[in-house]
Design an enzyme around this catalytic site. Structure first.
Site, PDB file in Angstrom:
ATOM      1  N   LYS A 173      -2.312  -7.036   1.688  1.00 50.39           N
ATOM      2  CA  LYS A 173      -1.439  -6.160   0.892  1.00 50.39           C
ATOM      3  C   LYS A 173      -2.087  -4.770   0.921  1.00 50.39           C
ATOM      4  O   LYS A 173      -3.021  -4.495   0.187  1.00 50.39           O
ATOM      5  CB  LYS A 173      -1.345  -6.711  -0.531  1.00 50.39           C
ATOM      6  CG  LYS A 173      -0.275  -6.125  -1.440  1.00 50.39           C
ATOM      7  CD  LYS A 173      -0.319  -4.677  -1.605  1.00 50.39           C
ATOM      8  CE  LYS A 173      -0.278  -4.013  -2.897  1.00 50.39           C
ATOM      9  NZ  LYS A 173      -0.100  -2.537  -2.658  1.00 50.39           N
ATOM     10  N   GLU A 246     -14.498  -4.026  -5.382  1.00 46.53           N
ATOM     11  CA  GLU A 246     -15.287  -2.791  -5.268  1.00 46.53           C
ATOM     12  C   GLU A 246     -14.458  -1.688  -5.901  1.00 46.53           C
ATOM     13  O   GLU A 246     -13.364  -1.383  -5.451  1.00 46.53           O
ATOM     14  CB  GLU A 246     -15.587  -2.494  -3.795  1.00 46.53           C
ATOM     15  CG  GLU A 246     -16.708  -1.480  -3.631  1.00 46.53           C
ATOM     16  CD  GLU A 246     -16.190  -0.071  -3.444  1.00 46.53           C
ATOM     17  OE1 GLU A 246     -16.100   0.657  -4.458  1.00 46.53           O
ATOM     18  OE2 GLU A 246     -15.876   0.306  -2.312  1.00 46.53           O
ATOM     19  N   CYS A 280     -15.198   6.191  -1.582  1.00 46.09           N
ATOM     20  CA  CYS A 280     -15.887   5.591  -2.740  1.00 46.09           C
ATOM     21  C   CYS A 280     -17.333   6.036  -2.747  1.00 46.09           C
ATOM     22  O   CYS A 280     -17.981   6.069  -3.781  1.00 46.09           O
ATOM     23  CB  CYS A 280     -15.845   4.080  -2.652  1.00 46.09           C
ATOM     24  SG  CYS A 280     -14.196   3.456  -2.665  1.00 46.09           S
ATOM     25  N   GLU A 377     -14.861   9.422 -11.807  1.00 47.87           N
ATOM     26  CA  GLU A 377     -14.564   9.534 -10.379  1.00 47.87           C
ATOM     27  C   GLU A 377     -13.365  10.458 -10.171  1.00 47.87           C
ATOM     28  O   GLU A 377     -12.279  10.186 -10.659  1.00 47.87           O
ATOM     29  CB  GLU A 377     -14.270   8.149  -9.793  1.00 47.87           C
ATOM     30  CG  GLU A 377     -14.195   8.163  -8.291  1.00 47.87           C
ATOM     31  CD  GLU A 377     -13.957   6.776  -7.696  1.00 47.87           C
ATOM     32  OE1 GLU A 377     -13.100   6.044  -8.212  1.00 47.87           O
ATOM     33  OE2 GLU A 377     -14.623   6.444  -6.697  1.00 47.87           O
TER      34      GLU A 377
HETATM   35  C1  UN1 Z   1     -15.061   3.431   0.865  1.00 49.20           C
HETATM   36  O1  UN1 Z   1     -14.825   4.610   0.641  1.00 49.20           O
HETATM   37  O2  UN1 Z   1     -14.651   2.542   0.087  1.00 49.20           O
HETATM   38  O3  UN1 Z   1     -19.958   4.486   3.907  1.00 49.20           O
HETATM   39  C2  UN1 Z   1     -15.726   2.940   2.071  1.00 49.20           C
HETATM   40  C3  UN1 Z   1     -18.895   5.046   4.113  1.00 49.20           C
HETATM   41  C4  UN1 Z   1     -17.830   4.359   4.921  1.00 49.20           C
HETATM   42  C5  UN1 Z   1     -17.075   3.387   4.070  1.00 49.20           C
HETATM   43  C6  UN1 Z   1     -16.571   3.941   2.771  1.00 49.20           C
HETATM   44  N1  UN1 Z   1     -18.430   3.685   6.048  1.00 49.20           N
HETATM   45  O4  UN1 Z   1     -18.654   6.151   3.648  1.00 49.20           O
END
Ligand code: UN1
Length: 507
Positions: A173, A246, A280, A377
């Site tokens: 999804k 996450e 993230c 964030e």
């Molecule tokens: C994410 O933003 O959830 O380490 C993943 C990094 C990438 C993955 C980010 N390889 O910034």
């Protein structure tokens, strides 16, 4: 305008609702395709298809399952440029980064294809004679992979590919902001030979499709990356399912007086403004020692002002658009908040005129650790600079937030580096490198409000399997753990239980 369908049981199907939703190019706001507005009825059909496919897929030898991944890796490699352009078009990231997104999926496919000939369990000893003890890995069952828009090919690959090689059947999804990338990814999996029902794609809103997956009694596993509060909701609703979540970060970079400042500057710019801050792992806090603060601030502000904002597909663009209009509003809301909180806006903080969802790269200085712009964030090209007097204070500031995903420290002093490594509360710490750029063969995940799941690498296998513990007793007699082995492996005296006989003597 092309209308795309969902993949259910090997067939491309419309949603039961008969409705569609658009996917937009964030650089222009133009519609690039229409997608099926799935709901709980489509989820039921996809789960039924995944359930039907599960027994045969589970019983397929893992090296055979892995062939689909080897073929996928080759297809992704062949179509890398075409896919990267699609990522850039639909998600907005600049083309070189979009190529990285696809490369991450290629790396993941290659890594997990190799897993078909590993999927290691553990063999250990037994406390009893003529008894073997080991673990094997079994699939979780039907798993739902709920993925965000910021890595529209890489993150589906992190989840779907280990799930497949481990013998699960999958329902993907994807985010409603990047359904086209997900559709292409699933088409390639089909082309690579994934049997009907082994991979299914259901598009539509999280509140209906996501919720139906999370609460479906036949779905045994959920892997989610995205918004932290959605992740918490999933954990609450999922009951006893195996859940991986996450849920974001507020990642910091510590810069000590002995750091290579030019290197640290590149790291902050890349970590803070790369992908327009929409990772993230993006660096949204820079924690600078007071001895170098003035100089670093000056260098950083000049660099941020010079960043070239533009469409991801235009050569030379350094910062692309945000994903949608809501994101622009959100980031701008944080700019207003930062000003109200008394931080100093050094650059950016404006919405450029014209079409598309752009935001000027923004830098706040004089930020205090208790300000919301330093704790929440933002997920945009906005960095807060905080000043500290010592490494200890820097680490305290680093840890004084709800999240714990990525972190970095710039120093040439090995003692400072190791102190930071040990004391920073985060799933990832970089030394003399920025907060982004995780490699696919290492565990990825966080602590605290980020969640505690680890995915990718060998932890990707852990996420999508259960361990089964196996005891094989070839002694031919009843042996009781904790009782018969205590005085020397099955030769102990009778314990007086009517269920045991004295062990037979060896010839
Ligand atoms: C994410 O933003 O959830 O380490 C993943 C990094 C990438 C993955 C980010 N390889 O910034």
């Amino acid at each position: 305008m092309q209308t795309h369908r969902m993949l259910v049981g090997g067939k491309w199907a419309p949603a039961r609702s008969g409705q569609t939703f658009p996917s937009l190019d964030p650089a222009t706001g133009r519609v690039i395709g229409l997608f099926q507005q799935g709901d709980a009825r489509d989820v039921d059909l996809a789960v039924a298809a995944a359930a039907k496919a599960f027994p045969a897929w589970r019983n397929t030898p893992p090296p055979t399952r892995a062939r689909v991944l080897f073929r996928l890796a080759a297809l992704l490699q062949q179509r890398k440029e075409e896919l990267a352009r699609l990522v850039s078009l639909e998600m907005g990231k600049v083309l070189p980064e979009a190529r990285g997104d696809v490369q991450e999926a290629i790396d993941t496919a290659e890594y997990f294809a190799g897993e078909g000939r590993r999927l290691f369990g553990t063999t250990t000893t037994s406390e009893l004679r003529e008894k073997a003890a080991l673990t094997i890995r079994v699939p979780v069952g039907i798993v739902a992979c709920i993925t965000p828009w910021n890595f529209p090919v890489a993150i589906p690959s992190w989840k779907v590919l280990p799930a497949l090689v481990c013998g699960n059947t999958v329902i993907l999804k994807p985010s409603s902001d990047t359904p086209l990338c997900a559709t292409r990814f699933v088409q390639l999996l089909q082309e690579a030979g994934a049997p009907a029902g082994v991979v299914n794609l259901v598009t539509g809103p999280g509140e209906t499709v996501g919720d139906a997956l999370v609460t479906h009694p036949q779905v045994q596993g959920i892997s989610f990356t995205g918004n932290g509060s959605t992740g918490e909701g999933i954990i609450r609703k999922a009951g006893m399912k195996k859940v991986g979540v996450e849920g974001g970060g507020k990642n910091g970079i510590i810069i000590l007086p002995d750091a290579d400042l030019a290197l640290a500057l590149e790291g902050v710019v890349w970590g803070g403004y790369g992908t327009s801050g929409q990772r993230c792992t993006a660096a949204s806090r820079v924690i600078v020692h007071e001895k170098i603060q003035e100089k670093f601030e000056r260098l950083l502000a000049a660099r941020v002002r010079s960043l070239r904002l533009g469409p991801g597909l235009r050569a030379g663009t350094e910062v692309g658009p945000l994903i949608n209009a809501r994101a622009v509003e959100k980031v701008h809301g944080y700019t207003q908040l930062g000003l109200q909180e008394g931080a100093r806006l050094r650059c950016g903080g404006t919405i450029p005129k014209g079409k598309g969802f752009f935001y000027q790269p923004t830098l706040f200085t004089d930020v205090q650790p208790d300000m919301r712009i330093a704790r929440e964030e933002i997920f945009g090209p906005a960095v807060s600079l905080l000043t500290v007097r010592s490494l200890d204070e820097a680490i305290d500031v680093m840890n004084d937030i709800p999240y714990g995903l990525s972190s970095a420290v710039y120093t040439k002093n090995i003692t400072s580096a190791f102190r930071a490594i040990h004391r920073i509360e985060a799933g990832i710490t970089y030394v003399n490198a920025s907060t982004t750029g995780a490699e696919v063969h290492l565990p990825f995940g966080g602590v605290k409000a980020t969640g505690h799941t680890r995915e990718a690498g060998w932890t990707g296998v852990e996420e999508f399997t259960h361990l089964k513990t196996v005891y094989i007793d070839y002694s031919g007699r009843l042996q009781r753990a904790q009782m018969d082995g205590v005085d020397g492996g099955g030769t102990s005296k009778r314990s007086g239980s009517p269920f045991t006989r004295t062990p037979r003597r060896r010839p």
